[in-house]
Design a protein around this motif. Structure first.
Motif, PDB file in Angstrom:
ATOM      1  N   GLU A 195       5.096  -3.716  11.008  1.00  0.00           N
ATOM      2  CA  GLU A 195       4.385  -2.592  11.632  1.00  0.00           C
ATOM      3  C   GLU A 195       3.703  -1.722  10.585  1.00  0.00           C
ATOM      4  O   GLU A 195       2.576  -1.260  10.788  1.00  0.00           O
ATOM      5  N   GLU A 244       0.567  -3.347   9.577  1.00  0.00           N
ATOM      6  CA  GLU A 244      -0.496  -3.266  10.585  1.00  0.00           C
ATOM      7  C   GLU A 244      -1.126  -1.876  10.603  1.00  0.00           C
ATOM      8  O   GLU A 244      -2.341  -1.747  10.791  1.00  0.00           O
ATOM      9  N   VAL A 245      -0.316  -0.817  10.377  1.00  0.00           N
ATOM     10  CA  VAL A 245      -0.895   0.527  10.296  1.00  0.00           C
ATOM     11  C   VAL A 245      -1.851   0.631   9.107  1.00  0.00           C
ATOM     12  O   VAL A 245      -2.936   1.221   9.207  1.00  0.00           O
ATOM     13  N   ALA A 289      -5.082  -1.021  10.051  1.00  0.00           N
ATOM     14  CA  ALA A 289      -5.872  -0.187  10.957  1.00  0.00           C
ATOM     15  C   ALA A 289      -6.544   0.943  10.190  1.00  0.00           C
ATOM     16  O   ALA A 289      -7.692   1.306  10.480  1.00  0.00           O
ATOM     17  N   ALA A 290      -5.855   1.483   9.162  1.00  0.00           N
ATOM     18  CA  ALA A 290      -6.480   2.526   8.337  1.00  0.00           C
ATOM     19  C   ALA A 290      -7.672   1.961   7.577  1.00  0.00           C
ATOM     20  O   ALA A 290      -8.700   2.645   7.422  1.00  0.00           O
ATOM     21  N   VAL A 308      -9.592  -0.396   8.671  1.00  0.00           N
ATOM     22  CA  VAL A 308     -10.652  -0.480   9.684  1.00  0.00           C
ATOM     23  C   VAL A 308     -11.363   0.861   9.819  1.00  0.00           C
ATOM     24  O   VAL A 308     -12.606   0.931   9.866  1.00  0.00           O
ATOM     25  N   VAL A 309     -10.588   1.969   9.827  1.00  0.00           N
ATOM     26  CA  VAL A 309     -11.216   3.285   9.952  1.00  0.00           C
ATOM     27  C   VAL A 309     -12.088   3.590   8.734  1.00  0.00           C
ATOM     28  O   VAL A 309     -13.187   4.147   8.868  1.00  0.00           O
ATOM     29  N   ILE A 312     -13.988  -4.093   7.572  1.00  0.00           N
ATOM     30  CA  ILE A 312     -13.434  -4.253   8.924  1.00  0.00           C
ATOM     31  C   ILE A 312     -13.002  -5.696   9.163  1.00  0.00           C
ATOM     32  O   ILE A 312     -11.883  -5.969   9.617  1.00  0.00           O
ATOM     33  N   LEU A 313     -13.893  -6.653   8.803  1.00  0.00           N
ATOM     34  CA  LEU A 313     -13.570  -8.053   9.101  1.00  0.00           C
ATOM     35  C   LEU A 313     -12.381  -8.530   8.273  1.00  0.00           C
ATOM     36  O   LEU A 313     -11.525  -9.259   8.771  1.00  0.00           O
ATOM     37  N   VAL A 338      -9.220  -7.155   9.796  1.00  0.00           N
ATOM     38  CA  VAL A 338      -8.872  -7.857  11.041  1.00  0.00           C
ATOM     39  C   VAL A 338      -8.290  -9.238  10.736  1.00  0.00           C
ATOM     40  O   VAL A 338      -7.309  -9.675  11.361  1.00  0.00           O
ATOM     41  N   PHE A 378      -4.834  -8.726   9.646  1.00  0.00           N
ATOM     42  CA  PHE A 378      -4.058  -8.325  10.821  1.00  0.00           C
ATOM     43  C   PHE A 378      -3.612  -9.556  11.611  1.00  0.00           C
ATOM     44  O   PHE A 378      -2.429  -9.708  11.938  1.00  0.00           O
ATOM     45  N   PHE A 379      -4.567 -10.464  11.883  1.00  0.00           N
ATOM     46  CA  PHE A 379      -4.182 -11.660  12.640  1.00  0.00           C
ATOM     47  C   PHE A 379      -3.258 -12.562  11.828  1.00  0.00           C
ATOM     48  O   PHE A 379      -2.389 -13.225  12.385  1.00  0.00           O
ATOM     49  N   GLU A 420       0.099 -10.990  12.136  1.00  0.00           N
ATOM     50  CA  GLU A 420       0.631 -11.040  13.493  1.00  0.00           C
ATOM     51  C   GLU A 420       0.946 -12.456  13.958  1.00  0.00           C
ATOM     52  O   GLU A 420       2.004 -12.722  14.525  1.00  0.00           O
ATOM     53  N   GLU A 421       0.022 -13.397  13.700  1.00  0.00           N
ATOM     54  CA  GLU A 421       0.208 -14.745  14.229  1.00  0.00           C
ATOM     55  C   GLU A 421       0.904 -15.675  13.245  1.00  0.00           C
ATOM     56  O   GLU A 421       1.486 -16.667  13.636  1.00  0.00           O
ATOM     57  N   TYR A 461      -0.618 -17.510  10.829  1.00  0.00           N
ATOM     58  CA  TYR A 461      -1.452 -18.515  10.174  1.00  0.00           C
ATOM     59  C   TYR A 461      -2.858 -17.970   9.986  1.00  0.00           C
ATOM     60  O   TYR A 461      -3.282 -17.071  10.692  1.00  0.00           O
TER      61      TYR A 461
END
Lengths: 120, 94
Positions: free
Chosen positions: A5, A8-9, A12-13, A15-16, A53-54, A57, A60-61, A64-65, A67
Motif C-alpha cells: 500500500e 501504491e501511494v 499515485a504521488a 502521477v500527481v 504518469i505512464l 502506472v 503500479f500494475f 498489484e498484479e 507481472y
C-alpha cells in the motif's frame, strides 16, 4: 501487505507530479509569445509529464498484479521516441512556411545559414 | 488516499487540456493549433492510464498505444501538408 500500500501511494504521488508538469506546459502554451517557444513548452513539458504518469502506472500494475505489462512498456518507449520528432517536424514546417519569430528574439541562426546555402 | 491522489491527477490533466483547447481556439497560426492538438492527444493518453488504474483493469492499455500512434501520424501528416502542400506525393521527378 503494508509495504504494497505504501508503494501504491508513492506511485499515485508520482502521477500527481506528472499531471502538475502537464499543467505547467499548458500554462507555457497559453502564455509564451510565438510558435517556436510554444512548441518548446508543449513538446518537452507534455512528454516528461506523460512519461512520469505512464511509468508510475506501469509500476503500479507491476506491484498489484505481479507481472510486467509489455503493452504499457511499449507505449512508454513509443511516446518517448515520437513526441520530440513530432515537435521538430511541426516546428520546421512552421519555419519553412514563413511564420516570423517573436520580434524581441535575439538572433535567427537558421536564416543566415539558408542565405549562405542559397548564395553558393 | 490512492483514489484521492488519482482523482487530483485527473483534475489537473483536465485543467491543462482546457488550456490547450484555449490555444486551439485562439491560436493565430495553423502550427499553433497543430501543436496544441498534439498535446491534447498526449494528455488523453495520460487520462486513459489514470482511468485504467482507478477501474483496476488492464483492458484499456491498448488504447494508450493506439492514441500515441494516431497522434504521431496526425502531426506528421499536418506538417507535411503545411510544408509542401500535399501529404502523399504521387508524381515522380526523374
Amino acid at each position: 501487505m503494508k509495504m504494497k500500500e505504501n508503494l501504491e501511494v508513492i506511485f499515485a504521488a508520482i502521477v500527481v507530479i506528472g499531471a502538475i508538469i502537464n499543467l505547467i506546459s499548458a500554462i507555457g502554451v497559453i502564455r509564451l509569445p510565438d510558435v517556436y517557444t510554444r512548441n518548446h513548452a508543449a513538446s518537452k513539458g507534455a512528454t516528461l509529464g506523460i512519461l512520469l504518469i505512464l511509468s508510475s502506472v506501469f509500476l503500479f500494475f507491476w506491484v498489484e498484479e505481479g507481472y510486467m505489462n509489455a503493452r504499457l512498456l511499449l507505449g512508454i518507449i513509443f511516446v518517448f521516441m515520437t513526441a520530440p520528432v513530432a515537435g521538430h517536424l511541426i516546428s520546421r514546417a512552421a519555419y519553412n512556411s514563413g511564420i516570423p519569430l517573436w520580434e524581441k528574439s535575439g538572433q535567427d541562426a537558421l536564416k543566415a545559414t539558408k542565405q549562405k546555402v542559397k548564395n553558393k | 488516499m490512492i483514489s484521492i491522489l488519482l482523482n487530483i491527477g485527473l483534475l489537473l490533466l483536465s485543467v491543462s487540456t482546457l488550456g490547450f483547447v484555449y490555444r486551439v481556439v485562439k491560436g493565430p497560426t495553423t502550427p499553433d493549433r497543430v501543436i496544441a492538438l498534439d498535446a491534447i492527444g498526449i494528455n488523453l493518453i495520460g487520462m486513459t492510464a489514470i482511468t485504467s488504474v482507478i477501474l483496476r483493469t488492464e483492458a484499456f492499455l491498448e488504447v494508450i498505444l493506439l492514441l500515441g500512434i494516431l497522434a504521431f501520424i496526425g502531426t506528421v501528416a499536418f506538417s507535411k501538408f503545411l510544408e509542401k502542400g500535399v501529404i502523399i506525393e504521387n508524381e515522380r521527378k526523374s
